[in-house]
Design an enzyme around this catalytic site. Structure first.
Site, PDB file in Angstrom:
ATOM      1  N   CYS A 147       0.819  -1.226   0.000  1.00 24.20           N
ATOM      2  CA  CYS A 147       0.000   0.000   0.000  1.00 24.20           C
ATOM      3  C   CYS A 147       0.849   1.271   0.000  1.00 24.20           C
ATOM      4  CB  CYS A 147      -0.942  -0.001   1.182  1.00 24.20           C
ATOM      5  SG  CYS A 147      -1.986  -1.462   1.234  1.00 24.20           S
ATOM      6  N   HIS A 199      -3.311   7.114   2.664  1.00 23.67           N
ATOM      7  CA  HIS A 199      -3.716   5.815   2.122  1.00 23.67           C
ATOM      8  C   HIS A 199      -5.127   5.507   2.620  1.00 23.67           C
ATOM      9  CE1 HIS A 199      -3.984   1.690   1.128  1.00 23.67           C
ATOM     10  NE2 HIS A 199      -3.652   1.211   2.319  1.00 23.67           N
ATOM     11  N   ASN A 209      -9.897  -0.487   0.218  1.00 23.53           N
ATOM     12  CA  ASN A 209      -8.437  -0.387   0.183  1.00 23.53           C
ATOM     13  C   ASN A 209      -7.938  -0.928  -1.156  1.00 23.53           C
ATOM     14  OD1 ASN A 209      -5.689  -0.661   0.469  1.00 23.53           O
ATOM     15  ND2 ASN A 209      -5.768  -1.639   2.486  1.00 23.53           N
TER      16      ASN A 209
HETATM   17  N1  ACO Z   1     -18.317  -8.825   9.565  1.00 21.30           N
HETATM   18  C1  ACO Z   1     -18.808  -9.050  10.799  1.00 21.30           C
HETATM   19  N2  ACO Z   1     -18.020  -9.348  11.855  1.00 21.30           N
HETATM   20  C2  ACO Z   1     -16.705  -9.427  11.632  1.00 21.30           C
HETATM   21  C3  ACO Z   1     -16.132  -9.208  10.353  1.00 21.30           C
HETATM   22  C4  ACO Z   1     -17.001  -8.912   9.309  1.00 21.30           C
HETATM   23  N3  ACO Z   1     -16.571  -8.666   8.060  1.00 21.30           N
HETATM   24  N4  ACO Z   1     -14.794  -9.364  10.446  1.00 21.30           N
HETATM   25  C5  ACO Z   1     -14.514  -9.656  11.733  1.00 21.30           C
HETATM   26  N5  ACO Z   1     -15.660  -9.696  12.438  1.00 21.30           N
HETATM   27  C6  ACO Z   1     -15.836  -9.965  13.872  1.00 21.30           C
HETATM   28  C7  ACO Z   1     -14.703 -10.756  14.459  1.00 21.30           C
HETATM   29  O1  ACO Z   1     -14.914 -12.133  14.253  1.00 21.30           O
HETATM   30  C8  ACO Z   1     -14.777 -10.357  15.904  1.00 21.30           C
HETATM   31  O2  ACO Z   1     -15.782 -11.105  16.499  1.00 21.30           O
HETATM   32  P1  ACO Z   1     -15.578 -11.711  17.990  1.00 21.30           P
HETATM   33  O3  ACO Z   1     -15.378 -10.524  18.876  1.00 21.30           O
HETATM   34  O4  ACO Z   1     -16.837 -12.457  18.242  1.00 21.30           O
HETATM   35  O5  ACO Z   1     -14.354 -12.567  17.885  1.00 21.30           O
HETATM   36  C9  ACO Z   1     -15.256  -8.900  15.867  1.00 21.30           C
HETATM   37  O6  ACO Z   1     -15.824  -8.727  14.565  1.00 21.30           O
HETATM   38  C10 ACO Z   1     -14.183  -7.887  16.091  1.00 21.30           C
HETATM   39  O7  ACO Z   1     -13.077  -8.211  15.261  1.00 21.30           O
HETATM   40  P2  ACO Z   1     -11.794  -7.314  15.229  1.00 21.30           P
HETATM   41  O8  ACO Z   1     -10.766  -7.915  14.336  1.00 21.30           O
HETATM   42  O9  ACO Z   1     -11.357  -6.977  16.624  1.00 21.30           O
HETATM   43  O10 ACO Z   1     -12.373  -5.976  14.549  1.00 21.30           O
HETATM   44  P3  ACO Z   1     -11.686  -4.584  14.402  1.00 21.30           P
HETATM   45  O11 ACO Z   1     -12.538  -3.538  15.008  1.00 21.30           O
HETATM   46  O12 ACO Z   1     -10.233  -4.621  14.809  1.00 21.30           O
HETATM   47  O13 ACO Z   1     -11.688  -4.332  12.818  1.00 21.30           O
HETATM   48  C11 ACO Z   1     -10.310  -4.491  10.868  1.00 21.30           C
HETATM   49  C12 ACO Z   1     -11.038  -5.260  11.967  1.00 21.30           C
HETATM   50  C13 ACO Z   1     -11.313  -3.638  10.114  1.00 21.30           C
HETATM   51  C14 ACO Z   1      -9.655  -5.487   9.935  1.00 21.30           C
HETATM   52  C15 ACO Z   1      -9.244  -3.580  11.525  1.00 21.30           C
HETATM   53  O14 ACO Z   1      -8.453  -4.319  12.408  1.00 21.30           O
HETATM   54  C16 ACO Z   1      -8.353  -2.904  10.497  1.00 21.30           C
HETATM   55  O15 ACO Z   1      -8.778  -2.062   9.733  1.00 21.30           O
HETATM   56  N6  ACO Z   1      -7.032  -3.222  10.511  1.00 21.30           N
HETATM   57  C17 ACO Z   1      -6.106  -2.619   9.567  1.00 21.30           C
HETATM   58  C18 ACO Z   1      -6.119  -3.340   8.263  1.00 21.30           C
HETATM   59  C19 ACO Z   1      -5.390  -2.560   7.184  1.00 21.30           C
HETATM   60  O16 ACO Z   1      -5.524  -1.356   7.109  1.00 21.30           O
HETATM   61  N7  ACO Z   1      -4.602  -3.203   6.341  1.00 21.30           N
HETATM   62  C20 ACO Z   1      -3.919  -2.447   5.328  1.00 21.30           C
HETATM   63  C21 ACO Z   1      -2.729  -3.076   4.839  1.00 21.30           C
HETATM   64  S1  ACO Z   1      -3.125  -4.210   3.597  1.00 21.30           S
HETATM   65  C22 ACO Z   1      -1.770  -4.299   2.542  1.00 21.30           C
HETATM   66  O17 ACO Z   1      -0.740  -3.787   2.752  1.00 21.30           O
HETATM   67  C23 ACO Z   1      -1.935  -5.062   1.302  1.00 21.30           C
END
Ligand code: ACO
Length: 330
Positions: free
Chosen positions: A116, A257, A287
């Site tokens: 990214c 980004h 993204n």
């Molecule tokens: N729909 C519904 N529920 C979901 C989903 C979904 N799509 N995905 C996860 N959940 C659930 C999980 O199972 C979890 O449930 P649980 O509490 O019962 O176990 C709950 O939601 C919370 O999950 P978290 O992972 O803690 O959610 P979080 O608020 O951290 O959001 C996210 C997850 C959006 C992925 C966040 O961590 C994020 O944005 N991280 C950064 C990712 C990023 O920007 N990557 C970029 C680089 S990519 C590259 O370089 C190619």
């Protein structure tokens, strides 16, 4: 420095097919909801490649538009640089396919693997080549088609990504204050396990019998990446501003980004950028990895939010881990 690398034209390409959160969930059978995705990421829809579309076709279309808008001939371009981690082939480089398709006969061509942050790194390479007099004009493209690498059974990652390319023509300009002012590029390979695609390389080639848990497709430790991203975005901005001797209040447009609205908001908050100075289009595209920052620049130009003379701060982070920022007088 009197010789500057100036962005003279922009271009873009996105697949025609748009999936809203609800459509994606329905079509791919993902146990999720529009509400969850919007709340956690800010993403409402994304463009996804269909048919023959892919990294190369998007890169070529974006490059063609930027080249046409620049008014230059293909023979004027001396370097094609493509920031991508999702080329149609592992090799040869995507840049060589762009060079050939656009009839750029007098140029070097190479890809930059910085996920990214691919556009930040690619623009930095073009800038260095221009400032040191090696070349006059470069075509720089950021592109990814990560819909082809996501694991559609992993709901925590597959909803995040979309496909897109955007391109800029960068030219040498003597004198004046327009151009890339300063760049910082940083990395921390110890964070490699946070975002990986383990299989398909030479360690676990296609069709090998891979150990349990090793498979083709994006695997991400979302929470670790989230924490890293919040700090990295802010730190890169701080470093580039400090090195350029520029105060955050002087920035006219912040183009981060587009991974997650919460990460963008946290970065903007750290520098007290008001919302009118922060460019956001993550809700429309998700993204798009290497495509994200140049696509945002393209849309900022098209919507009149980015005009010549403005001071733009771009910042990105991604798999590697890598991160960086460009400060540009547009
Ligand atoms: N729909 C519904 N529920 C979901 C989903 C979904 N799509 N995905 C996860 N959940 C659930 C999980 O199972 C979890 O449930 P649980 O509490 O019962 O176990 C709950 O939601 C919370 O999950 P978290 O992972 O803690 O959610 P979080 O608020 O951290 O959001 C996210 C997850 C959006 C992925 C966040 O961590 C994020 O944005 N991280 C950064 C990712 C990023 O920007 N990557 C970029 C680089 S990519 C590259 O370089 C190619």
């Amino acid at each position: 420095m009197s010789r500057r690398a100036v962005i003279e034209a922009v271009g873009h390409a996105v697949p025609a097919k748009v999936y809203t959160n609800e459509e994606l969930a329905r079509e791919k059978g993902i146990d999720t909801s529009d509400e969850w995705i919007v709340q956690r990421t800010g993403i409402k829809e994304r463009h996804i490649c269909t048919g023959d579309e892919g990294c190369h076709s998007l890169a070529i279309e974006a490059g063609r538009e930027a080249l046409r808008r620049s008014g230059l001939q293909p023979s004027d371009i001396e370097m094609v640089i493509v920031g991508t981690v999702s080329g149609d082939y592992i090799w040869p480089s995507t840049a060589c396919f762009v060079q050939d398709a656009l009839g750029i006969k007098n140029a070097g061509a190479f890809d930059v693997s910085a996920a990214c942050a691919g556009f930040i790194y690619s623009l930095a390479n073009a800038t260095a080549l221009i400032e040191t007099g090696v070349i006059e004009h470069a075509l720089v493209i950021g592109v990814d088609a990560l819909s082809k690498q996501v694991d559609w059974t992993d709901r925590s990652t597959c909803i995040l990504f979309g496909d897109a390319a955007a391109a800029v023509v960068v030219s040498a300009v003597e004198g004046g204050d327009r151009g890339v002012i300063k760049t910082v590029m940083l990395s921390d390979g110890s964070g490699a396990p946070f975002i990986t695609n383990d299989a398909g390389g030479t360690k676990y080639p296609p069709n090998c019998v891979a150990p349990e848990g090793i498979k083709y497709g994006i695997q991400m430790k979302g929470n670790e990446v989230y924490r890293f991203a919040i700090k990295a975005m802010g730190d890169a901005c701080e470093k580039v501003l400090l090195e350029a001797g520029i105060n955050a209040s002087e920035v006219d447009l912040f183009v981060p980004h587009q991974a997650n609205l919460r990460i963008i908001d946290a970065a903007a908050e750290r520098f007290k950028f008001p919302s009118e100075k922060v460019f956001v289009n993550v809700h429309k595209y998700g993204n798009t990895s290497g495509g994200s920052i140049p696509l945002a620049l393209y849309e900022a130009v098209e919507t009149g939010r980015l005009k010549p003379g403005m001071l733009v701060l771009t910042v990105g982070f991604g798999a590697g881990l890598v991160w960086g920022a460009n400060l540009i007088r547009w």
